[in-house]
Enzyme design. Sequence first.
Site, PDB file in Angstrom:
ATOM      1  N   HIS A   1     -37.133 -20.375  53.911  1.00  0.00           N
ATOM      2  CA  HIS A   1     -37.088 -19.305  52.916  1.00  0.00           C
ATOM      3  C   HIS A   1     -38.350 -18.457  53.024  1.00  0.00           C
ATOM      4  O   HIS A   1     -39.439 -18.987  53.292  1.00  0.00           O
ATOM      5  CB  HIS A   1     -36.981 -19.922  51.510  1.00  0.00           C
ATOM      6  CG  HIS A   1     -36.634 -18.925  50.457  1.00  0.00           C
ATOM      7  ND1 HIS A   1     -37.561 -18.042  49.951  1.00  0.00           N
ATOM      8  CD2 HIS A   1     -35.457 -18.643  49.857  1.00  0.00           C
ATOM      9  CE1 HIS A   1     -36.965 -17.263  49.054  1.00  0.00           C
ATOM     10  NE2 HIS A   1     -35.687 -17.609  48.982  1.00  0.00           N
TER      11      HIS A   1
ATOM     12  N   ARG B   1     -33.472 -15.505  52.812  1.00  0.00           N
ATOM     13  CA  ARG B   1     -32.948 -16.509  53.751  1.00  0.00           C
ATOM     14  C   ARG B   1     -31.617 -16.027  54.304  1.00  0.00           C
ATOM     15  O   ARG B   1     -31.021 -15.072  53.769  1.00  0.00           O
ATOM     16  CB  ARG B   1     -32.791 -17.867  53.063  1.00  0.00           C
ATOM     17  CG  ARG B   1     -32.106 -17.796  51.731  1.00  0.00           C
ATOM     18  CD  ARG B   1     -32.113 -19.153  51.057  1.00  0.00           C
ATOM     19  NE  ARG B   1     -31.893 -19.021  49.621  1.00  0.00           N
ATOM     20  CZ  ARG B   1     -31.265 -19.907  48.886  1.00  0.00           C
ATOM     21  NH1 ARG B   1     -30.765 -20.983  49.457  1.00  0.00           N
ATOM     22  NH2 ARG B   1     -31.125 -19.734  47.597  1.00  0.00           N
TER      23      ARG B   1
ATOM     24  N   LYS C   1     -28.060 -14.300  52.623  1.00  0.00           N
ATOM     25  CA  LYS C   1     -28.264 -13.954  51.213  1.00  0.00           C
ATOM     26  C   LYS C   1     -28.531 -12.449  51.095  1.00  0.00           C
ATOM     27  O   LYS C   1     -28.752 -11.769  52.098  1.00  0.00           O
ATOM     28  CB  LYS C   1     -29.426 -14.756  50.616  1.00  0.00           C
ATOM     29  CG  LYS C   1     -29.242 -16.256  50.606  1.00  0.00           C
ATOM     30  CD  LYS C   1     -28.158 -16.779  49.680  1.00  0.00           C
ATOM     31  CE  LYS C   1     -28.246 -16.447  48.245  1.00  0.00           C
ATOM     32  NZ  LYS C   1     -28.667 -17.506  47.361  1.00  0.00           N
TER      33      LYS C   1
ATOM     34  N   ASP D   1     -33.582  -8.230  48.659  1.00  0.00           N
ATOM     35  CA  ASP D   1     -34.239  -8.202  47.340  1.00  0.00           C
ATOM     36  C   ASP D   1     -35.638  -7.615  47.556  1.00  0.00           C
ATOM     37  O   ASP D   1     -36.358  -8.001  48.493  1.00  0.00           O
ATOM     38  CB  ASP D   1     -34.295  -9.657  46.822  1.00  0.00           C
ATOM     39  CG  ASP D   1     -35.102  -9.838  45.536  1.00  0.00           C
ATOM     40  OD1 ASP D   1     -35.882  -8.949  45.168  1.00  0.00           O
ATOM     41  OD2 ASP D   1     -34.948 -10.907  44.908  1.00  0.00           O
TER      42      ASP D   1
ATOM     43  N   CYS E   1     -38.493  -8.042  46.236  1.00  0.00           N
ATOM     44  CA  CYS E   1     -39.705  -8.882  46.230  1.00  0.00           C
ATOM     45  C   CYS E   1     -40.000  -9.450  47.602  1.00  0.00           C
ATOM     46  O   CYS E   1     -41.163  -9.735  47.926  1.00  0.00           O
ATOM     47  CB  CYS E   1     -39.624  -9.991  45.186  1.00  0.00           C
ATOM     48  SG  CYS E   1     -38.385 -11.252  45.510  1.00  0.00           S
ATOM     49  N   TYR E   2     -38.960  -9.580  48.464  1.00  0.00           N
ATOM     50  CA  TYR E   2     -39.207 -10.099  49.818  1.00  0.00           C
ATOM     51  C   TYR E   2     -39.906  -9.066  50.702  1.00  0.00           C
ATOM     52  O   TYR E   2     -40.317  -9.382  51.820  1.00  0.00           O
ATOM     53  CB  TYR E   2     -37.910 -10.595  50.467  1.00  0.00           C
ATOM     54  CG  TYR E   2     -37.276 -11.722  49.680  1.00  0.00           C
ATOM     55  CD1 TYR E   2     -38.032 -12.834  49.316  1.00  0.00           C
ATOM     56  CD2 TYR E   2     -35.946 -11.664  49.256  1.00  0.00           C
ATOM     57  CE1 TYR E   2     -37.476 -13.867  48.558  1.00  0.00           C
ATOM     58  CE2 TYR E   2     -35.389 -12.689  48.502  1.00  0.00           C
ATOM     59  CZ  TYR E   2     -36.160 -13.777  48.160  1.00  0.00           C
ATOM     60  OH  TYR E   2     -35.616 -14.785  47.409  1.00  0.00           O
TER      61      TYR E   2
ATOM     62  N   ASP F   1     -35.348  -5.856  41.791  1.00  0.00           N
ATOM     63  CA  ASP F   1     -34.808  -6.575  42.956  1.00  0.00           C
ATOM     64  C   ASP F   1     -33.933  -5.622  43.782  1.00  0.00           C
ATOM     65  O   ASP F   1     -34.160  -5.389  44.974  1.00  0.00           O
ATOM     66  CB  ASP F   1     -34.044  -7.774  42.362  1.00  0.00           C
ATOM     67  CG  ASP F   1     -33.004  -8.431  43.218  1.00  0.00           C
ATOM     68  OD1 ASP F   1     -32.634  -7.869  44.246  1.00  0.00           O
ATOM     69  OD2 ASP F   1     -32.523  -9.518  42.834  1.00  0.00           O
TER      70      ASP F   1
ATOM     71  N   ASP G   1     -38.860  -5.536  36.356  1.00  0.00           N
ATOM     72  CA  ASP G   1     -39.705  -6.555  35.730  1.00  0.00           C
ATOM     73  C   ASP G   1     -41.065  -6.537  36.431  1.00  0.00           C
ATOM     74  O   ASP G   1     -41.241  -5.878  37.461  1.00  0.00           O
ATOM     75  CB  ASP G   1     -39.042  -7.946  35.778  1.00  0.00           C
ATOM     76  CG  ASP G   1     -38.756  -8.410  37.195  1.00  0.00           C
ATOM     77  OD1 ASP G   1     -39.716  -8.475  37.990  1.00  0.00           O
ATOM     78  OD2 ASP G   1     -37.590  -8.698  37.528  1.00  0.00           O
TER      79      ASP G   1
ATOM     80  N   HIS H   1     -41.211  -8.155  40.135  1.00  0.00           N
ATOM     81  CA  HIS H   1     -40.738  -7.276  41.214  1.00  0.00           C
ATOM     82  C   HIS H   1     -41.638  -6.056  41.382  1.00  0.00           C
ATOM     83  O   HIS H   1     -41.800  -5.544  42.484  1.00  0.00           O
ATOM     84  CB  HIS H   1     -39.266  -6.892  41.004  1.00  0.00           C
ATOM     85  CG  HIS H   1     -38.345  -8.026  41.331  1.00  0.00           C
ATOM     86  ND1 HIS H   1     -37.895  -8.899  40.382  1.00  0.00           N
ATOM     87  CD2 HIS H   1     -37.857  -8.463  42.527  1.00  0.00           C
ATOM     88  CE1 HIS H   1     -37.141  -9.832  40.963  1.00  0.00           C
ATOM     89  NE2 HIS H   1     -37.108  -9.586  42.268  1.00  0.00           N
TER      90      HIS H   1
END
Length: 448
Positions: A218, A260, A263, A266, A268-269, A378, A385, A388
């Site tokens: 991840h 990962r 999926k 997003d 934040c990645y 996201d 938020d 993020h």
Amino acid sequence: MDPISSIPTVTQREQWTVEEMVSEIYQLFSSVPHHAQTIMLELRRDQHIEFLTRGLRQLGPSFRVLDANRPWLCYWILHSIALLGESIFSDLENNSIDFLNRCQDPDGGYGGGPGQLPHLATTYAAVNALMTLGGQKALSSINRDKMRTFLLRMKDPSGGFRMHDGGEMDVRACYTAISVASVLNILDPELVENVGNYILSCQTYEGGIAGEPGSEAHGGYTFCGLATMILINESQRLDLRSLIDWVAFRQGVECGFQGRANKLVDGCYSFWQGAVFALIQRLNSIIVEQLRALDVGGSLSWRSICTGAASNLSEGECGSDVKSYQTDERFHAKQKEFSDIGLNFIKIPAELGPLFHSVALQQYILLCSQVQDGGFRDKPGKHRDYYHTCYCLSGLAVCQYSWCKDADSPPLPKAVLGPHSNLLEPIHPLFNVVLHRYYEAHNFFMGS
Ligand SMILES: CC(C)=CCC/C(C)=C/CC/C(C)=C/COP(=O)(O)OP(=O)(O)O
Ligand SMILES: [Zn+2]
């Protein structure tokens, strides 16, 4: 009139897939004239600052939401403001330092709120928040001796760390403990013993790093594992070729990163995966050496080379017999070496360019994650938020500086998507704090 209101907005539909939403945004973007595209790509600085400052003010004594996470909220908000190159009013600065001090446990470490049990994640957040504030008052408020005692108490004989007394052991715990010890200049062979073995046992067949042995690779844990290995000078023990393969395939057609395989992307990645590339860019010499070893080894796998001919790579170097040489010169020499790793690392010229599409990622962050009224999310359809907001901005900074060979030099205009006013402050990718605050903390703790 706010120029953004002249831009057509995406129509709302009942059932959207992420791909549909994102493709609609990109279609809209490509259909508007150039000046409107520039407006759409603009970083909404004032709105972000307004959203962030409001959040910081709400963190006062009456704040009860996410009560076990308040040092995190402090860090996410303060770091976001620092990335935007802004400072906060002195009342907010003093309140933040006093609040974090009340979260500090008498026996070391920081809890999620005053009087709560110390936890490694909130300890990392509190230390990063205080580093981001900078200055004598913030930095000297950290009890380093007690911190070392707390970190050693979290250490498991297997090499891993537990998040709190009797808590779970994972790669996140290793990273937060080692990151804190590194910046506070308390990292030593006793804390490092067997950590490398634990992280190595979490690198999976896919190449990325999992939270614990046997789990799925991840992005969050891959960042934590790689950064930890660099901070303890053992990154050469990882199979970097397969790690690069894994992370390179995590950028999706939407231009953002997924955490990962299989999926959704997003925002934040953008940091967790993006910063893995920022770290890899300074590991060129190790990567070249590993590729050469693989070449010489013919059909041998990296693991067989690692455990065979190339096992002189620092495995166990600081692992065995730590206690017997604690009074020894070698212990102190090692301690000195650990204290310089973070600083030496950022001085290494980035010989490799970014191994991801840095402009495409900026496009995802600005068009899909950015909320026009301030803050980041996201993906379209989700709410903004502070988590993020922090990690989208951190990822944006990683992208903007990804073509800079020297960490202190400003990026070329073409590396920054949108107007040049989008430019953020550079970060230290091992710690995710703005670079100049890292330098300040390093100098401060070197002298203590
Ligand atoms: C320093 C520190 C505390 C680091 C934390 C690193 C981090 C973000 C770890 C990720 C944890 C995880 C398995 C999320 C999966 O959530 P999910 O299944 O909701 O998300 P996904 O579908 O995107 O995988
Ligand atoms: Zn996320």
